[in-house]
Design an enzyme around this catalytic site. Structure first.
Site, mmCIF file in Angstrom:
data_model
loop_
_atom_site.group_PDB
_atom_site.id
_atom_site.type_symbol
_atom_site.label_atom_id
_atom_site.label_comp_id
_atom_site.label_asym_id
_atom_site.label_seq_id
_atom_site.Cartn_x
_atom_site.Cartn_y
_atom_site.Cartn_z
ATOM 1 N N GLU A 161 0.829 -1.217 0.000
ATOM 2 C CA GLU A 161 0.000 0.000 0.000
ATOM 3 C C GLU A 161 0.860 1.262 0.000
ATOM 4 O O GLU A 161 0.425 2.312 -0.438
ATOM 5 C CB GLU A 161 -0.949 0.005 1.214
ATOM 6 C CG GLU A 161 -2.132 -0.930 1.037
ATOM 7 C CD GLU A 161 -3.269 -0.682 2.033
ATOM 8 O OE1 GLU A 161 -3.027 -0.071 3.093
ATOM 9 O OE2 GLU A 161 -4.395 -1.129 1.751
ATOM 10 N N LYS A 220 -13.824 -0.051 -3.899
ATOM 11 C CA LYS A 220 -14.747 0.307 -2.810
ATOM 12 C C LYS A 220 -15.964 1.026 -3.372
ATOM 13 O O LYS A 220 -17.092 0.772 -2.986
ATOM 14 C CB LYS A 220 -14.050 1.239 -1.808
ATOM 15 C CG LYS A 220 -13.239 0.529 -0.755
ATOM 16 C CD LYS A 220 -12.911 1.544 0.331
ATOM 17 C CE LYS A 220 -11.672 1.194 1.087
ATOM 18 N NZ LYS A 220 -11.195 2.285 1.911
ATOM 19 N N HIS A 270 11.230 -26.776 0.482
ATOM 20 C CA HIS A 270 10.654 -27.901 -0.270
ATOM 21 C C HIS A 270 9.486 -27.425 -1.106
ATOM 22 O O HIS A 270 8.549 -28.167 -1.361
ATOM 23 C CB HIS A 270 10.217 -29.002 0.702
ATOM 24 C CG HIS A 270 11.380 -29.535 1.475
ATOM 25 N ND1 HIS A 270 12.070 -30.646 1.086
ATOM 26 C CD2 HIS A 270 12.005 -29.060 2.582
ATOM 27 C CE1 HIS A 270 13.057 -30.857 1.942
ATOM 28 N NE2 HIS A 270 13.047 -29.899 2.859
HETATM 29 O O1 PA5 Z 1 -3.261 1.145 5.913
HETATM 30 C C1 PA5 Z 1 -4.376 1.575 5.753
HETATM 31 O O2 PA5 Z 1 -4.636 2.788 5.880
HETATM 32 C C2 PA5 Z 1 -5.535 0.637 5.406
HETATM 33 O O3 PA5 Z 1 -5.109 -0.659 5.239
HETATM 34 C C3 PA5 Z 1 -6.573 0.676 6.515
HETATM 35 O O4 PA5 Z 1 -5.977 0.298 7.714
HETATM 36 C C4 PA5 Z 1 -7.750 -0.231 6.226
HETATM 37 O O5 PA5 Z 1 -8.317 0.091 4.983
HETATM 38 C C5 PA5 Z 1 -8.811 -0.094 7.306
HETATM 39 O O6 PA5 Z 1 -9.206 1.239 7.417
HETATM 40 P P1 PA5 Z 1 -9.967 1.802 8.694
HETATM 41 O O7 PA5 Z 1 -9.059 1.684 9.854
HETATM 42 O O8 PA5 Z 1 -10.278 3.215 8.334
HETATM 43 O O9 PA5 Z 1 -11.203 0.968 8.861
#
Ligand code: PA5
Length: 413
Positions: free
Chosen positions: A262, A401, A288
Site C-alpha cells: 500500500e 470500494k 521444499h
Molecule cells: O493502511 C491503511 O490505511 C488501510 O489498510 C486501513 O488500515 C484499512 O483500509 C482499514 O481502514 P480503517 O481503519 O479506516 O477501517
C-alpha cells in the site's frame, strides 16, 4: 540487529557507499526535523487503558474487529508471542459468514470483550462485523452489551466516532495523521495487546530505541538495505521475497506485505505504475516448495532473509538409528539444524548469483519485534523517498470500494 549481504549486494554497496551516506543524511534531516506520523506517535496511554479496564466485566477472550492496518499489527504480535498472552485474542478481518460462525461458536459472549477498530469509521467490513457482533451481544447481554465493547477510531471524524459519542461507549482515539498500516504502535495495536496481558512497554521501548539510534545516525541498515534493494528493483528485480527462518514471523510477513504494497505500489510523477511485489516464504518449510523458483526461475527477485541467533529452546535428538537416512542426526540440536538449513539455502542462492540480504535478530523478544517494526517503517518510507512517491496514501483501493458501495446501496455512490 546484524546484517549480511550476498557478494552481488556487497559489491553494489561498496560502489555506492558515498551515495548511501548522502541519501541517509537527507532522510535523517527530514526525520529529525519534522518526523513522520509513525515516528511522532508511538505509545498508548496506559493510564487510560487502566481506567477503561477497571470498568470491564471479567473476560477470557478479546475479539478485535478491524481490517488491513487496523488488524494486521495485532495479529502479527499475537501470533509471535501467543505463549505469553494471558487472554485469547481472535481477529475478525473478513466478512465470510463461515468465519463469523466459527468465532461465535468458539466464544462465550458473557466473557468476551469486542474491540471494533476503524480509523475512518466507515470501512464496510468493519462496520458490518461490528453491527453483527453488537446484535449477537444484545441477544445474550440485553442492555449490558455496551460494557463488552471498546471502540477505537479517529479522535474527531467519522460515523463510528459519532456513534460512540452519542451512545457514551468506551472508546480510544488515534490522531488524524496516523494511517492504518503505520498504527500498530498506537492505541490500535497497543490497547488490545495490553488487554491481552502483553508487555507493550517492551515493544515500545525496542521501537523507540531503534528510532533514536537511527536518528543519531549510528544505524545504517535500513539505508543500506533500502538502497541496495532499490538499485536491484531498477535492474528488474521486481519481487521482494521476505524469507524468515523463524516460524513465528510468518504473520510479520502478512503485516509487511500490506505495509510495502500500500505504501510503494503507486503511480509515480511521470504517470508510470511502479512498485516491487512483496511475498513471504518461510524457512525451512519452503525449501521444499517455492525455492525451486528462486534458483531456476526468472531472476527477478531479491531474497530478504530474517533469522534469530538464539532460539531459547534446546532440543537434541537422543534416538539413534543406524540407517544412512537417520544415523547422522544422532545428538544433533534442532537450533543448529535450522541454521545449517538456512546457511545451505543462502550459500546456494549466492553461488547462483541471486541477490540476498540478511537481517539477524539476537532473539525474537517483544523488544526486538519493536525494533523490527520500526526498521520496517523506516525502510518503507526511505524506499518511497528513493522512488519519489507518497508512502502514506492508498488511492488504488478506492476504485473497488466505490463499485462495492454502489452495489450495496450506500447513499452517495
Ligand atoms: O493502511 C491503511 O490505511 C488501510 O489498510 C486501513 O488500515 C484499512 O483500509 C482499514 O481502514 P480503517 O481503519 O479506516 O477501517
Amino acid at each position: 540487529m546484524k546484517t549480511s549481504y550476498s557478494k552481488k549486494v556487497s559489491i553494489l554497496l561498496t560502489k555506492y557507499a558515498a551515495k548511501v551516506q548522502e541519501l541517509k543524511k537527507e532522510f535523517l534531516l527530514e526525520l529529525n526535523d519534522k518526523g513522520f506520523p509513525f515516528s511522532n506517535y508511538i505509545g498508548g496511554n496506559i493510564g487510560n487503558y487502566k481506567k477503561i479496564i477497571s470498568k470491564l466485566p471479567i473476560f477470557d477472550t478479546i475479539v478485535v474487529i478491524g481490517i488491513g492496518g487496523s488488524a494486521l499489527g495485532t495479529k502479527m504480535i499475537y501470533n509471535c508471542f501467543k505463549k505469553i498472552f494471558k487472554k485469547r485474542i481472535i481477529i475478525v478481518d473478513t466478512t465470510e459468514p463461515e468465519r463469523l460462525a466459527e468465532v461465535i461458536e468458539n466464544i462465550d459472549i458473557k466473557k468476551t470483550i469486542f474491540i471494533p477498530i476503524s480509523k475512518s469509521g466507515s470501512t464496510m467490513e468493519t462496520a458490518a462485523n461490528t453491527l453483527f457482533f453488537i446484535g449477537k451481544a444484545k441477544e445474550t447481554l440485553k442492555d449490558n452489551w455496551k460494557d463488552h465493547f471498546v471502540f477505537i477510531t479517529d479522535q474527531k471524524k467519522g460515523d463510528l466516532r459519532r456513534f460512540v459519542e452519542e451512545n457514551r461507549l468506551f472508546n480510544l482515539s488515534l490522531p488524524e495523521e496516523l494511517g492504518g498500516r503505520y498504527s500498530v504502535l498506537s492505541n490500535v495495536g497497543l490497547f488490545p495487546l495490553y488487554l491481552g496481558g502483553f508487555p507493550i512497554d517492551e515493544l515500545i521501548s525496542g521501537a523507540k530505541e531503534y528510532l533514536n539510534d537511527v536518528k543519531q545516525g549510528t544505524l545504517t541498515e535500513p539505508f543500506e538495505i533500502g538502497f541496495a534493494n532499490y538499485k536491484l528493483y531498477k535492474r528488474r528485480h521486481n519481487i521482494l521475497i521476505l524469507f524468515p527462518y523463524v516460524y513465528r514471523l510468518k504473520t510479520y510477513g502478512e503485516w509487511f506485505i500490506q505495509l510495502w504494497s500500500e505504501s510503494l505500489g503507486k503511480i509515480n510523477k511521470e504517470g508510470r505504475k511502479i512498485g516491487q511485489t512483496p511475498m513471504i516464504a518461510v524457512g525451512p518449510t519452503d525449501q521444499h516448495s517455492i525455492i525451486q523458483l528462486f534458483t531456476d526461475g526468472p531472476q527477478d527477485k531479491v531474497i530478504f532473509f530474517l533469522n534469530v541467533r538464539d532460539r531459547n529452546v534446546n532440543f537434541t535428538i537422543s534416538e539413534k538409528l543406524n540407517y544412512s537416512s537417520f544415523g547422522y542426526l544422532y545428538n544433533k540440536d534442532f537450533g543448529n539444524i535450522v541454521n545449517i538449513e538456512f546457511e545451505g539455502t543462502q550459500e546456494n542462492l549466492n553461488n547462483l548469483g541471486v541477490p540476498t540480504l540478511e537481517l539477524e535478530l539476537k532473539e525474537l523478544s517483544p523488544e526486538n519485534l519493536g525494533r523490527l517494526i520500526m526498521f520496517s517503517y523506516i525502510l518503507t518510507v526511505y524506499s518511497s523517498h528513493l522512488l519519489d512517491i507518497d508512502p502514506f496514501d492508498q488511492p488504488g483501493v478506492e476504485g473497488g470500494k466505490r463499485i462495492m458501495y454502489r452495489r450495496l446501496g450506500k447513499r452517495g455512490y
